[in-house]
Design a protein around this motif. Structure first.
Motif, PDB file in Angstrom:
ATOM      1  N   LEU A  68      13.775  10.175   6.344  1.00 36.48           N
ATOM      2  CA  LEU A  68      14.074  10.151   4.924  1.00 36.48           C
ATOM      3  C   LEU A  68      14.101  11.563   4.336  1.00 36.48           C
ATOM      4  O   LEU A  68      14.807  11.827   3.352  1.00 36.48           O
ATOM      5  N   ASP A  69      13.328  12.464   4.928  1.00 37.14           N
ATOM      6  CA  ASP A  69      13.294  13.829   4.431  1.00 37.14           C
ATOM      7  C   ASP A  69      14.396  14.692   5.036  1.00 37.14           C
ATOM      8  O   ASP A  69      14.458  15.896   4.798  1.00 37.14           O
ATOM      9  N   GLU A  71      14.746  15.398   8.161  1.00 28.15           N
ATOM     10  CA  GLU A  71      14.345  16.034   9.425  1.00 28.15           C
ATOM     11  C   GLU A  71      14.725  15.125  10.595  1.00 28.15           C
ATOM     12  O   GLU A  71      14.499  13.914  10.561  1.00 28.15           O
TER      13      GLU A  71
END
Length: 317
Positions: A68-69, A71
């Motif tokens: 979600l970030d 990464e």
């Protein structure tokens, strides 16, 4: 270097298989010692990408997941990397079970026992005897020579070796530099086939005549390895098994049972001696010398002369 890379790949594979969530490059770098030792981020990234590609070429299914970030993470799901169940019919399981039971030596017995247990799990019933109808026979491959294991590994890894070898007609061993090709058991004895660098030719060596330790040498093979290595055929021809003539010998009573088994005729002479007619091929003189004073060659004359010459060479040391 090869061992270090193999260890690094194994550690990466274990990390990817053991995680329940995707692991980022940062987490993988912190978990694997070899990555921590990378000099820079660029060096680590190149190393990681090569390792990841190598594992995929080896068949490991590695998924790339974006979090979600944003990464990117990596993992290898167990269900995607599980081999299909092995199914064996009764004959296949019995044949493999027999092969697993052949090895009886300590260094190989553990692996063979483990393989047999896996075969049981794969379909070889506990009550099935791998020997089947041959219950009176218990096949084994004896390995008593200390040279067997280092030579087996050298054949596998294509590594030149050096060892001291005592010929049947020599009183003292000589040094041999060999590029090992294959090992084979024939009539209860182990033989090594390979390229003799000193003689520039293919040779076969009996392991029981190797003295001291087998030492590995660096570098590559200098001679091509043949597709088929005919160890048995070569030994058979040298031992007189491939014969086109006959020879007459005197043999002491109660001695030389291998010669008696080969004889086409046997006649008692009395006074503790028998007369045998045996097949005569290349290398028979070397074999007869091994029986020492229990054998006297009667004819042909050239065989008698060859045996006498070999015996004199041994007597001179």
């Amino acid at each position: 270097m090869a061992i270090a890379k193999a260890e690094r790949l194994m550690n990466l594979a274990l990390c990817l298989l053991g995680t329940r969530r995707p692991l980022s490059k940062r987490e993988l770098r912190e978990s694997i010692e070899a990555y921590l030792e990378a000099g820079s981020d660029d060096s680590f990234n190149r190393m990681f990408e090569r390792d990841k590609d190598d594992l995929r070429e080896l068949g490991l299914v590695i998924e790339t997941v974006e979090g979600l970030d944003g990464e990117v993470g990596y993992l290898a799901r167990r269900d995607s990397n599980r081999l299909p169940p092995i199914t064996l019919d009764a004959e296949e399981a019995a044949a493999l079970g027999l092969a697993a039971k052949v090895w009886q030596q300590a260094r190989l017995a553990g692996a063979a026992s483990g393989a047999l247990q896996k075969l049981r799990a794969a379909g070889l019933p506990e009550d099935v005897d791998p020997y089947g109808a041959h219950g009176a026979l218990e096949p084994r491959i004896p390995v008593h020579e200390a040279a067997f294991e280092p030579l087996m590994l050298a054949c596998r890894d294509r590594r030149p070796v050096v060892f001291e070898y005592r010929k049947a007609t020599a009183a003292h061993p000589g040094t041999r530099h060999v590029e090992p090709w294959a090992l084979e058991c024939w009539r209860g004895h182990w033989y090594l086939a390979g390229w003799d660098r000193d003689r520039g030719a293919e040779r076969v060596f009996r392991l029981s005549r190797i003295t001291g330790k087998v030492r590995s040498r660096g570098g590559r093979f200098t001679a091509p390895v043949p597709d088929v290595v005919t160890v048995r055929e070569t030994v058979a021809s040298w031992a007189g098994e491939i014969a086109d003539r006959s020879a007459r010998i005197r043999l002491r009573s109660g001695a030389g049972y291998p010669l008696r088994a080969k004889a086409t005729s046997v006649r008692e002479l009395g006074d503790g001696w028998d007369e045998l007619e045996i097949p005569y091929g290349h290398g028979l003189d070397a074999w007869l010398v091994e029986f020492g004073p229990d054998v006297v060659v009667l004819e042909p004359a050239e065989l008698r002369a060859d045996v006498v010459d070999r015996l004199r060479a041994v007597a001179k040391g």
